[in-house]
Write a protein that holds these residues in place. Structure first.
Motif, PDB file in Angstrom:
ATOM      1  N   ASN A 229      87.968  27.403   0.803  1.00 28.33           N
ATOM      2  CA  ASN A 229      88.696  26.190   1.546  1.00 28.33           C
ATOM      3  C   ASN A 229      87.354  26.061   2.520  1.00 28.33           C
ATOM      4  N   ASP A 230      86.035  26.010   2.121  1.00 25.19           N
ATOM      5  CA  ASP A 230      84.957  25.667   3.180  1.00 25.19           C
ATOM      6  C   ASP A 230      84.038  24.745   2.373  1.00 25.19           C
ATOM      7  N   LEU A 231      84.363  24.174   1.379  1.00 23.98           N
ATOM      8  CA  LEU A 231      83.436  23.335   0.720  1.00 23.98           C
ATOM      9  C   LEU A 231      83.007  22.007   1.276  1.00 23.98           C
ATOM     10  N   TYR A 232      84.057  21.785   2.134  1.00 21.28           N
ATOM     11  CA  TYR A 232      83.556  20.364   2.776  1.00 21.28           C
ATOM     12  C   TYR A 232      84.029  20.333   4.325  1.00 21.28           C
ATOM     13  N   PRO A 233      83.198  20.063   5.273  1.00 28.65           N
ATOM     14  CA  PRO A 233      83.186  20.170   6.474  1.00 28.65           C
ATOM     15  C   PRO A 233      84.469  19.472   6.941  1.00 28.65           C
TER      16      PRO A 233
ATOM     17  N   PRO B  13      78.330  28.282   3.454  1.00 25.36           N
ATOM     18  CA  PRO B  13      79.048  27.230   4.158  1.00 25.36           C
ATOM     19  C   PRO B  13      78.385  27.189   5.623  1.00 25.36           C
ATOM     20  N   ASP B  14      77.477  27.951   5.947  1.00 26.69           N
ATOM     21  CA  ASP B  14      77.127  27.900   7.536  1.00 26.69           C
ATOM     22  C   ASP B  14      75.775  27.060   7.487  1.00 26.69           C
ATOM     23  N   ASN B  15      75.193  26.884   6.396  1.00 27.30           N
ATOM     24  CA  ASN B  15      74.040  26.049   6.305  1.00 27.30           C
ATOM     25  C   ASN B  15      74.039  24.791   6.420  1.00 27.30           C
ATOM     26  N   GLY B  16      73.847  23.989   7.355  1.00 26.18           N
ATOM     27  CA  GLY B  16      74.176  22.518   7.403  1.00 26.18           C
ATOM     28  C   GLY B  16      75.602  22.037   7.382  1.00 26.18           C
ATOM     29  N   ASN B  17      75.799  21.400   6.406  1.00 24.70           N
ATOM     30  CA  ASN B  17      77.156  21.007   5.958  1.00 24.70           C
ATOM     31  C   ASN B  17      77.675  21.856   4.700  1.00 24.70           C
TER      32      ASN B  17
END
Length: 233
Positions: free
Chosen positions: A83-87, A201-205
């Protein structure tokens, strides 16, 4: 380039013989490859299954067959639900990644005995392997793909040496069961296996991290298949 030259040579040799001398064999195989040598050090427990189709031309009254074999398989697949693929979105998406193996090889076979019921053969192949990893992202297995693409791809020259034996198949005119084993080697390739991709998920977008392997595709491959002689008469 090698495959193109071989195909042109094959067409020339076939066309130079009379129509009564043409003799074609077609078939398919289930193949399973186990890593050896440098590849075993890189991916010890990875299994390389493929399906292949083969087309051969046998020279009239000679123990020689030449042709082409094309193979495809998936040597690893991984599916994640995240559930963290898209910001900014917390909707769950399925990401499926397949590691694909394709090859095209020119084939040369020598048959030491052509008159016995059991037909042994020695085989040499040369051509190219192409490895690529693809991913697809979708909300569920029943919904349309949101995003798809290739993570990595590479190709290299390859060759195989080996042999096998053919057994007559009752009920199939010209059909034979074929058992075969060969050794494959070739140029070094960069490729991914099942556990070589991570999502951060925490690298950039959000980004994917790759840890590719590098090795010649060195395999011992066992095959079982069916071939049909005089396939196009």
């Amino acid at each position: 380039m090698i495959m193109r030259k071989f195909t042109l040579l094959l067409l020339f040799l076939i066309s130079s013989n009379s129509l009564t001398a043409q003799f074609f064999i077609a078939g398919g195989h289930l193949n399973g490859g186990l890593p050896v040598s440098n590849l075993k050090q890189e991916v010890d427990k990875t299994f390389f299954p493929t399906l292949s189709g083969i087309l051969l031309y046998e020279f009239y009254n000679k123990p020689i067959q030449v042709g082409l074999e094309v193979s495809y398989g998936i040597y690893g697949t991984k599916m994640e639900v995240r559930n963290d693929l898209y910001p900014g979105y917390t909707d769950e998406f399925r990401i499926r990644r397949n590691n694909n193996y394709t090859s095209g090889m020119a084939v040369f076979r020598y048959l030491p005995s052509m008159s016995s019921k059991l037909t042994p053969f020695v085989e040499i192949q040369a051509g190219a392997n192409y490895l690529y990893s693809r991913f697809k992202i979708r909300p569920s297995i029943f919904e349309d793909v949101v995003e798809a693409g290739k993570d990595m791809q590479d190709w290299a020259f390859a060759y195989k040496v080996g042999g096998g034996i053919q057994f007559p198949l009752p009920g199939i005119d010209g059909g034979k069961l074929e058992l075969r084993i060969n050794y494959q080697d070739g140029g070094t390739m960069r490729f991914l296996t099942k556990g070589d991709t991570n999502y951060l998920p925490d690298n950039g977008n959000g980004e994917f991290e790759y840890n590719p392997r590098q090795s010649p595709l060195q395999l011992i491959t066992a095959s079982v298949g069916i071939v049909v002689y005089d396939a196009f008469w």
